[in-house]
Design a protein around this motif. Structure first.
Motif: not given
Length: 349
Positions: A129-134, A176-180, A232-233, A301-310
């Protein structure tokens, strides 16, 4: 006398009609029973054909029925679902790669899927959780699962996947797909293409979105891109799940008041590194993602949020907090509704 005869004749006709209707109903029921029983049998027991297929993780009984039907392994999707329900086998069907054949009847197929004969030609990978695409590209590349450049190319524009995942059409052209790409543990076939990995992550995101996010968004004046950006924040700022709805409240309250969000996580995204402490120079970096100098949410988005953050992003706590600061060794924060209390809450150096 004629009236009596007519009554008798009418009565006889009614009896005939009822008998005919009963006969037709009997035939229909008999045909239905025959069709049901035939649907339970193998599609082709005389010359069975082996078919290899994959049942994706978290597949519903409906999805499994569709896969089996499309591969010519069952005659009727509804009857397959009925049998599964009658056998209370819905929670027993397992994901994985299977080699089945058209000589198997429905009960045999259900038995095979319940055993979980997953192929050894699979491999698991985890996206934190919280990883960026890169970061995903780097991790998956090191694990030998993707070509880094191709993965980055495919995730750089939603256009490559929006025809299958319609929620992506709600985003801006070229986004981009950042965050999704949902962070989780996945199982894939060895030598799977980059597209297949991305599809899995998008599909998992879509499940959470449809169930937890979309219904709530109808009550809020906010777009999909904005809510996932906020999530994502929250993901990057939060340390413990129990505080995510409080953080969500802080950001929602600031947005309503037209305040700067002042999220360190957005600056870290701009800098390309996760510095523990930001300098004053860092907070002045010129970027639309810098929420210290630009009001509102960043462009995406700045990262991929997990379920709790979503979930927290669309369920802010009912509080008037406007500030939070890290104060606990366990990652907990102190929340306040005014700047003076916020300053007093900061750990003394």
């Amino acid at each position: 006398m004629e009236t009596t005869k007519k009554k008798r004749k009418r009565k006889k006709n009614n009896i005939k009609i009822k008998l005919i209707v009963l006969f037709i109903i009997t035939i229909i029921i008999a045909q239905g029973v025959s069709y049901y029983e035939k649907s339970l049998t193998a599609v082709d027991s005389n010359a069975p054909t082996e078919i290899t297929l994959e049942i994706p993780s978290s597949s519903s009984t409906t999805k499994i029925a569709e896969i089996l039907y499309e591969n010519g392994l069952i005659r009727n999707k509804l009857i397959f679902k009925l049998v599964v329900k009658n056998k209370s086998a819905g929670n027993k069907l397992r994901a994985g790669k299977y080699t089945l054949n058209t000589g198997m009847d429905i009960e045999t197929i259900i038995g095979q899927l319940s055993k979980g004969r997953s192929s050894e030609n699979t491999i698991r990978f985890t996206i934190p959780e919280g990883y960026e695409i890169k970061q995903m590209a780097e991790k998956l590349s090191k694990e030998g699962l993707v070509n880094k450049e191709r993965f980055l190319q495919l995730t750089s524009d939603k256009k490559y996947f929006q025809d299958k995942h319609l929620f992506l059409k709600e985003l801006e052209d070229g986004q981009s797909l950042e965050g999704f790409l949902f962070p989780s543990t996945y199982e894939i076939f060895i030598n799977s293409k980059e597209e297949e990995l991305i599809e899995k992550m998008l599909s998992e995101f879509e499940k959470i979105y449809d169930k937890e996010i979309k219904p709530k968004m109808k009550e809020m004046d906010i777009s999909l891109n904005e809510i996932i950006t906020l999530a994502s924040i929250i993901e990057r700022e939060g340390k413990v799940d129990k505080e995510r709805e409080l953080m969500s409240a802080v950001f929602h309250n600031r947005l309503k008041k037209g305040m700067l969000l002042q999220s360190c996580a957005t600056v870290q995204y701009v800098l390309g590194e996760r510095k523990e402490v930001l300098s004053e120079k860092d907070t002045r970096v010129d970027s639309p993602y810098n929420t210290y100098i630009h009001k509102g949410l960043p462009p995406g988005p700045i990262a991929s949020p997990g379920k709790s953050s979503l979930i927290a992003s669309v369920n802010p706590a009912d509080v008037d907090y406007l500030f939070f600061v890290l104060t606990g060794d366990d990652g907990t924060h102190t929340f306040t509704n005014n700047y003076k209390d916020h300053l007093n809450a900061k750990p003394k150096k």
